[in-house]
Design a protein around this motif. Structure first.
Motif, PDB file in Angstrom:
ATOM      1  N   GLY A   1       0.778  -1.234   0.000  1.00  0.00           N
ATOM      2  CA  GLY A   1       0.000   0.000   0.000  1.00  0.00           C
ATOM      3  C   GLY A   1       0.807   1.279   0.000  1.00  0.00           C
ATOM      4  N   PHE A   2       2.112   1.180  -0.148  1.00  0.00           N
ATOM      5  CA  PHE A   2       2.939   2.387  -0.232  1.00  0.00           C
ATOM      6  C   PHE A   2       4.239   2.029  -0.961  1.00  0.00           C
ATOM      7  N   ALA A   3       5.030   3.058  -1.264  1.00  0.00           N
ATOM      8  CA  ALA A   3       6.298   2.853  -1.982  1.00  0.00           C
ATOM      9  C   ALA A   3       7.355   2.345  -1.015  1.00  0.00           C
ATOM     10  N   PHE A   4       7.394   1.046  -0.836  1.00  0.00           N
ATOM     11  CA  PHE A   4       8.273   0.430   0.157  1.00  0.00           C
ATOM     12  C   PHE A   4       9.741   0.793  -0.096  1.00  0.00           C
ATOM     13  N   GLU A   5      10.132   0.854  -1.350  1.00  0.00           N
ATOM     14  CA  GLU A   5      11.538   1.086  -1.687  1.00  0.00           C
ATOM     15  C   GLU A   5      12.003   2.491  -1.316  1.00  0.00           C
ATOM     16  N   SER A   6      11.074   3.369  -0.955  1.00  0.00           N
ATOM     17  CA  SER A   6      11.426   4.733  -0.547  1.00  0.00           C
ATOM     18  C   SER A   6      11.264   4.966   0.952  1.00  0.00           C
ATOM     19  N   ALA A   7      10.867   3.935   1.671  1.00  0.00           N
ATOM     20  CA  ALA A   7      10.507   4.109   3.074  1.00  0.00           C
ATOM     21  C   ALA A   7      11.554   3.529   4.025  1.00  0.00           C
ATOM     22  N   GLY A   8      11.960   4.338   4.997  1.00  0.00           N
ATOM     23  CA  GLY A   8      12.698   3.795   6.116  1.00  0.00           C
ATOM     24  C   GLY A   8      11.758   2.939   6.952  1.00  0.00           C
TER      25      GLY A   8
ATOM     26  N   GLY B   1      24.876  -6.373  18.231  1.00  0.00           N
ATOM     27  CA  GLY B   1      25.681  -7.580  18.202  1.00  0.00           C
ATOM     28  C   GLY B   1      24.882  -8.863  18.262  1.00  0.00           C
ATOM     29  N   ARG B   2      23.583  -8.753  18.551  1.00  0.00           N
ATOM     30  CA  ARG B   2      22.732  -9.943  18.630  1.00  0.00           C
ATOM     31  C   ARG B   2      21.644  -9.940  17.559  1.00  0.00           C
ATOM     32  N   PHE B   3      21.124  -8.766  17.240  1.00  0.00           N
ATOM     33  CA  PHE B   3      20.036  -8.637  16.263  1.00  0.00           C
ATOM     34  C   PHE B   3      20.566  -8.019  14.982  1.00  0.00           C
ATOM     35  N   THR B   4      19.965  -8.417  13.863  1.00  0.00           N
ATOM     36  CA  THR B   4      20.326  -7.856  12.566  1.00  0.00           C
ATOM     37  C   THR B   4      19.063  -7.542  11.787  1.00  0.00           C
ATOM     38  N   VAL B   5      18.943  -6.297  11.337  1.00  0.00           N
ATOM     39  CA  VAL B   5      17.805  -5.890  10.516  1.00  0.00           C
ATOM     40  C   VAL B   5      18.245  -5.875   9.059  1.00  0.00           C
ATOM     41  N   SER B   6      17.357  -6.322   8.190  1.00  0.00           N
ATOM     42  CA  SER B   6      17.640  -6.325   6.755  1.00  0.00           C
ATOM     43  C   SER B   6      16.329  -6.150   5.996  1.00  0.00           C
ATOM     44  N   ARG B   7      16.422  -5.933   4.701  1.00  0.00           N
ATOM     45  CA  ARG B   7      15.217  -5.773   3.893  1.00  0.00           C
ATOM     46  C   ARG B   7      15.456  -6.322   2.500  1.00  0.00           C
ATOM     47  N   ASP B   8      14.339  -6.698   1.871  1.00  0.00           N
ATOM     48  CA  ASP B   8      14.340  -7.143   0.483  1.00  0.00           C
ATOM     49  C   ASP B   8      13.288  -6.312  -0.227  1.00  0.00           C
ATOM     50  N   ASN B   9      13.721  -5.302  -0.954  1.00  0.00           N
ATOM     51  CA  ASN B   9      12.754  -4.410  -1.596  1.00  0.00           C
ATOM     52  C   ASN B   9      11.962  -5.098  -2.705  1.00  0.00           C
ATOM     53  N   ALA B  10      12.528  -6.137  -3.279  1.00  0.00           N
ATOM     54  CA  ALA B  10      11.798  -6.878  -4.310  1.00  0.00           C
ATOM     55  C   ALA B  10      10.620  -7.643  -3.724  1.00  0.00           C
TER      56      ALA B  10
ATOM     57  N   GLY C   1      18.666  -0.016   2.406  1.00  0.00           N
ATOM     58  CA  GLY C   1      19.240  -1.151   3.120  1.00  0.00           C
ATOM     59  C   GLY C   1      20.703  -0.991   3.440  1.00  0.00           C
ATOM     60  N   SER C   2      21.254   0.202   3.191  1.00  0.00           N
ATOM     61  CA  SER C   2      22.684   0.404   3.372  1.00  0.00           C
ATOM     62  C   SER C   2      23.056   0.922   4.748  1.00  0.00           C
ATOM     63  N   THR C   3      22.075   1.401   5.483  1.00  0.00           N
ATOM     64  CA  THR C   3      22.336   1.968   6.814  1.00  0.00           C
ATOM     65  C   THR C   3      21.369   1.375   7.822  1.00  0.00           C
TER      66      THR C   3
END
Length: 125
Positions: A26-33, A66-75, A55-57
């Protein structure tokens, strides 16, 4: 309309791992933090991690560094939270959120305009 749907929560033993997912629409995910927050029982919602639109920052609360890692897949319009070395203090309802303004990130609750329904994480032996 904007939708954020979290999944992947559950019961884990101390020292264990879980991977949370948040599928957005429902929104432009690739532009959203995007960010992850959590609300422990009886406490206020607190910042866990965020990731910029590319996804670079990333940024983390001190308690999870050191325990958790956040990531994203815009596709796939999906943001993830890999949680390792889980501790009982990580027990909480975990929410993903969308940052209000495009091309920005934030650690502040008030800068997010949409939230998912939450997924429960319980760490116990």
């Amino acid at each position: 309309q904007v939708q954020l749907v979290e999944s992947g929560g559950g019961l884990a033993q101390p020292g264990g791992s879980l991977r949370l997912s948040c599928v957005a629409s429902g929104f432009a995910f690739e532009s959203a933090g995007m960010g992850w927050f959590r609300q422990p029982p009886g406490k206020q919602r607190e910042f866990v991690a965020n990731i910029n639109w590319h996804g670079s920052t990333t940024d983390y609360a001190d308690s999870v560094k050191g325990r958790f890692t956040v990531s994203r897949d815009n596709a796939k319009n999906t943001v993830y939270l890999q949680m390792n070395s889980l501790e009982p203090e990580d027990t909480a309802l975990y929410y993903c959120g969308k940052v209000k303004h495009p091309m920005t990130t934030s650690t502040r609750f008030g800068n997010y305009d949409y939230w998912g329904q939450g997924t429960q994480v319980t760490v116990s032996s």
